[in-house]
Write a protein that holds these residues in place. Structure first.
Motif, short mmCIF file in Angstrom:
data_model
loop_
_atom_site.label_atom_id
_atom_site.label_comp_id
_atom_site.label_asym_id
_atom_site.label_seq_id
_atom_site.Cartn_x
_atom_site.Cartn_y
_atom_site.Cartn_z
N ASP A 1 10.30 3.94 -3.50
CA ASP A 1 10.02 2.94 -4.54
C ASP A 1 10.97 1.75 -4.43
N VAL A 2 12.26 2.04 -4.29
CA VAL A 2 13.25 0.95 -4.25
C VAL A 2 13.09 0.13 -2.97
N THR A 3 12.94 0.78 -1.83
CA THR A 3 12.86 0.03 -0.56
C THR A 3 11.59 -0.81 -0.48
N THR A 4 10.46 -0.28 -0.94
CA THR A 4 9.22 -1.06 -0.88
C THR A 4 9.27 -2.24 -1.85
N ARG A 5 9.76 -2.02 -3.06
CA ARG A 5 9.85 -3.14 -4.01
C ARG A 5 10.86 -4.18 -3.56
N TYR A 6 11.94 -3.72 -2.91
CA TYR A 6 12.90 -4.69 -2.38
C TYR A 6 12.28 -5.49 -1.23
N ALA A 7 11.49 -4.82 -0.38
CA ALA A 7 10.83 -5.53 0.72
C ALA A 7 9.81 -6.53 0.20
N LEU A 8 9.19 -6.24 -0.94
CA LEU A 8 8.21 -7.15 -1.53
C LEU A 8 8.87 -8.27 -2.32
N GLY A 9 10.18 -8.19 -2.49
CA GLY A 9 10.90 -9.24 -3.21
C GLY A 9 10.80 -9.13 -4.71
N VAL A 10 10.42 -7.95 -5.20
CA VAL A 10 10.26 -7.77 -6.64
C VAL A 10 11.60 -7.51 -7.30
N ILE A 11 12.50 -6.79 -6.59
CA ILE A 11 13.81 -6.46 -7.15
C ILE A 11 14.89 -6.85 -6.16
N ASN A 12 16.12 -6.78 -6.61
CA ASN A 12 17.29 -6.93 -5.74
C ASN A 12 18.30 -5.83 -6.10
N PHE A 13 19.23 -5.58 -5.20
CA PHE A 13 20.17 -4.48 -5.39
C PHE A 13 21.25 -4.79 -6.42
N HIS A 14 21.26 -6.00 -6.95
CA HIS A 14 22.26 -6.36 -7.95
C HIS A 14 21.79 -6.11 -9.37
N SER A 15 20.49 -5.81 -9.54
CA SER A 15 19.97 -5.61 -10.88
C SER A 15 20.40 -4.26 -11.44
N PHE A 16 20.52 -4.20 -12.76
CA PHE A 16 20.99 -2.99 -13.42
C PHE A 16 20.00 -1.84 -13.24
N GLY A 17 18.70 -2.14 -13.30
CA GLY A 17 17.68 -1.10 -13.14
C GLY A 17 17.72 -0.48 -11.75
N THR A 18 17.92 -1.31 -10.72
CA THR A 18 17.98 -0.79 -9.35
C THR A 18 19.20 0.11 -9.15
N TYR B 1 0.84 -1.20 0.00
CA TYR B 1 0.00 0.00 0.00
C TYR B 1 0.88 1.26 0.00
N ILE B 2 1.96 1.25 0.78
CA ILE B 2 2.90 2.38 0.77
C ILE B 2 3.48 2.57 -0.63
N HIS B 3 3.82 1.45 -1.28
CA HIS B 3 4.34 1.52 -2.65
C HIS B 3 3.30 2.09 -3.61
N ALA B 4 2.04 1.75 -3.40
CA ALA B 4 0.98 2.18 -4.31
C ALA B 4 0.69 3.68 -4.19
N ILE B 5 0.83 4.25 -2.98
CA ILE B 5 0.51 5.67 -2.79
C ILE B 5 1.74 6.56 -2.91
N ASN B 6 2.89 5.97 -3.21
CA ASN B 6 4.14 6.73 -3.25
C ASN B 6 4.06 7.91 -4.23
N THR B 7 3.66 7.62 -5.45
CA THR B 7 3.63 8.66 -6.49
C THR B 7 2.64 9.76 -6.15
N THR B 8 1.47 9.37 -5.66
CA THR B 8 0.45 10.37 -5.33
C THR B 8 0.90 11.30 -4.22
N ILE B 9 1.55 10.75 -3.19
CA ILE B 9 2.02 11.58 -2.08
C ILE B 9 3.07 12.57 -2.56
N ILE B 10 4.00 12.11 -3.39
CA ILE B 10 5.05 12.99 -3.90
C ILE B 10 4.45 14.10 -4.74
N ILE B 11 3.46 13.76 -5.58
CA ILE B 11 2.81 14.79 -6.41
C ILE B 11 2.08 15.81 -5.53
#
Length: 387
Positions: A320-337, A271-281
């Motif tokens: 964005d990075v911390t929430t997606r990492y906590a959800l297991g979607v990304i890792n810190f070794h990926s090029f995009g991260t 939920y924090i990941h989902a509202i991230n963009t809206t809060i920043i805007i």
């Protein structure tokens, strides 16, 4: 060292009840004044203050500790405050002309008379002090004085009276109106009660919120209209985004995770990941409003808000990075991260550099560019003086 033993009657009980005008100087005259007050009002503790001052005078005389000792009584004014303190200061000056003391020992009967200590210390050092407590307990008298002082402050201070009298008065008023309406329409008592409670909670909550955050609503609407509009717009954007994320969280979860997580830490992080963009805007909209308002006012502190606006992308990346990492979607070794993290560092460096240049420019802009003119005029004056 010459010491003055000084009895203090701040509210002038001696003058009102016994007709004694201050100042009274000397042991015999002080005893006569105390006797007059004792006969006029045997329960008044101010007479005992004078007796205690005379007793202390005798003790200091016998001890021979000081070069010379004198006892005196000064009286104030029934209107306790500025008038009484001015009168006490005037009488003290008269006493000091007749007996130029090097120090003073004030004798009082409570906390109220002790309020004049700064007046005494402004004229001569306070060697010691003595409080006389007669019959009643000292704590009781002090408590009475404190309660009396705060009640008086509440009644005289508009800000305090709004809180301690205005809000309870509004509550009683609304309940009274509700009770009167329920007499004619008893079936509507439940509705009326809920409306009254809702209005009371809304008023108290709004008052506490505006006071807690130092928000002056009417002043903000008149003097900071643009900032208020942008602030409300940013708040509405954030609220709308939070509601939208809550309603569509399952669809977002299937799209990103491929499944819907059970209620718990995972779903909260998502939920924090989902509202991230809206809060920043929403925050960006608020900052834009502050920037526009500061620009119209020609406020040099505008650069704080500009710096905050420039660094917002960094906060978006961090969340964005911390929430997606906590959800297991990304890792810190990926090029995009790695690119996102590098982008955050670049944004921080860029924000600091740009903010520094903007700050220098705005300081000159806020002063109307007068710094360079003053510097050149100073150089001209120096050259003329040398010539």
């Amino acid at each position: 060292m010459k010491v003055l033993v000084l009895a203090i009657d701040r509210d002038d009980d001696f003058g009102i009840k016994a007709g004694v005008k201050g100042p009274v100087i000397g042991k015999g005259k002080c005893i006569d004044a105390a006797l007059k007050l004792s006969l006029a009002d045997p329960e008044d503790s101010d007479a005992n203050v004078v007796y205690a001052a005379v007793k202390l005078y005798d003790e200091l005389k016998k001890s021979g500790e000081f070069e010379d000792v004198e006892v005196a009584l000064i009286t104030g004014h029934p209107d306790v405050g500025v008038k009484s303190d001015i009168e006490l200061g005037r009488q003290l000056d008269i006493v000091l002309k007749k007996f130029p003391a090097d120090g003073v020992i004030p004798v009082t009967d409570g906390a109220e008379d002790e309020q004049v200590f700064p007046i005494l210390s402004s004229r001569l050092p306070i060697v010691s002090s003595k409080r006389v407590v007669v019959k009643q307990n000292e704590t009781i008298e002090t408590t009475y004085y404190v309660i009396y002082r705060y009640i008086k402050e509440i009644l005289s201070d508009p800000e305090a009276s709004r809180v301690f009298l205005g809000i309870p008065g509004l509550i009683f008023l609304l309940y009274g109106v509700g009770k009167l309406i329920s007499v004619s329409y008893p079936q509507s008592m439940s509705i009326i009660s809920n409306i009254v409670v809702g209005i009371i909670l809304l008023f108290i909550g709004g008052y506490a919120f505006t006071k807690g955050f130092r928000i002056q609503v009417f002043r903000a609407l008149t003097n900071e209209f643009i900032q208020v509009i942008f602030g409300v717009s940013g708040l509405l954007i954030i609220i709308a985004g939070m509601i939208n994320a809550y309603v569509n969280i399952d669809a977002y979860a299937r799209q990103l995770l491929g499944y819907v997580p059970q209620p718990g830490p995972i779903k909260f992080i998502f939920y924090i990941h989902a509202i991230n963009t809206t809060i920043i805007i929403g925050i960006a909209v608020v900052l834009v409003g502050r920037i526009v308002q500061a620009y119209l006012r020609k406020d040099t502190h505008i650069w704080y808000n500009i710096a905050g606006l420039l660094i917002l992308p960094t906060f978006w990346i961090i969340i964005d990075v911390t929430t997606r990492y906590a959800l297991g979607v990304i890792n810190f070794h990926s090029f995009g991260t790695i690119l996102e993290i590098l982008g955050a560092f670049v944004d921080v460096i860029f924000s600091v550099i740009i903010s520094t240049f903007i700050r220098r420019y705005l300081i000159s802009w806020g002063s109307g560019g007068s710094g360079g003119v003053e510097g050149s005029s100073e150089e001209i004056r120096v050259s003329e003086s040398r010539a």
